[in-house]
Design a protein around this motif. Sequence first.
Motif, PDB file in Angstrom:
ATOM      1  N   HIS A 170      34.581  29.302  38.021  1.00 47.23           N
ATOM      2  CA  HIS A 170      33.759  30.468  38.363  1.00 47.23           C
ATOM      3  C   HIS A 170      32.839  30.812  37.193  1.00 47.23           C
ATOM      4  CE1 HIS A 170      32.781  34.291  40.259  1.00 47.23           C
ATOM      5  NE2 HIS A 170      33.013  34.877  39.104  1.00 47.23           N
TER       6      HIS A 170
ATOM      7  N   SER B 246      30.511  33.860  36.324  1.00 48.51           N
ATOM      8  CA  SER B 246      30.316  35.224  36.797  1.00 48.51           C
ATOM      9  C   SER B 246      28.882  35.730  36.614  1.00 48.51           C
ATOM     10  CB  SER B 246      31.262  36.162  36.038  1.00 48.51           C
ATOM     11  OG  SER B 246      31.009  37.511  36.385  1.00 48.51           O
TER      12      SER B 246
ATOM     13  N   ILE C  49      37.750  37.537  40.570  1.00 44.68           N
ATOM     14  CA  ILE C  49      38.299  36.179  40.568  1.00 44.68           C
ATOM     15  C   ILE C  49      39.781  36.187  40.922  1.00 44.68           C
ATOM     16  CG2 ILE C  49      36.608  35.333  38.916  1.00 44.68           C
ATOM     17  CD1 ILE C  49      38.747  35.356  36.763  1.00 44.68           C
TER      18      ILE C  49
ATOM     19  N   ALA D 162      37.620  30.123  34.919  1.00 45.67           N
ATOM     20  CA  ALA D 162      36.348  30.832  34.801  1.00 45.67           C
ATOM     21  C   ALA D 162      35.790  30.636  33.403  1.00 45.67           C
ATOM     22  CB  ALA D 162      36.527  32.323  35.081  1.00 45.67           C
TER      23      ALA D 162
END
Length: 106
Positions: free
Chosen positions: A4, A6, A18, A24
């Motif tokens: 991920h 952001s 998440i 991430a």
Amino acid sequence: SLVHVSSDVDEESMQKYIGKNWMAVPYNSPDRNALKEHFKTCAKRELSALGFKRKHEIPTLIVISGTSHEVLTFDGVRDVREHGAQAVDTWMELASLSDALSSKFI
């Protein structure tokens, strides 16, 4: 793997969004904006700060071959909406094709 990147306004918002098991890019990492610039993908509100012309809006799911590192699709969100879990099968076929082509022409 799913990673991920952001576009949330702060780290707290990112953490709420998440999943617990998601990988991430850390919110304060310079890699976060570097990836956005590389793939020309960000939230509309980020455009002036990032200073590039956006090609892809969010949400975007970019599928990349783990072997050749080629982009298989920028339309992963559409693929999942239209085909559900079967989208993964399509991506695996694309990855095999990408890997075969890159080994043949390199």
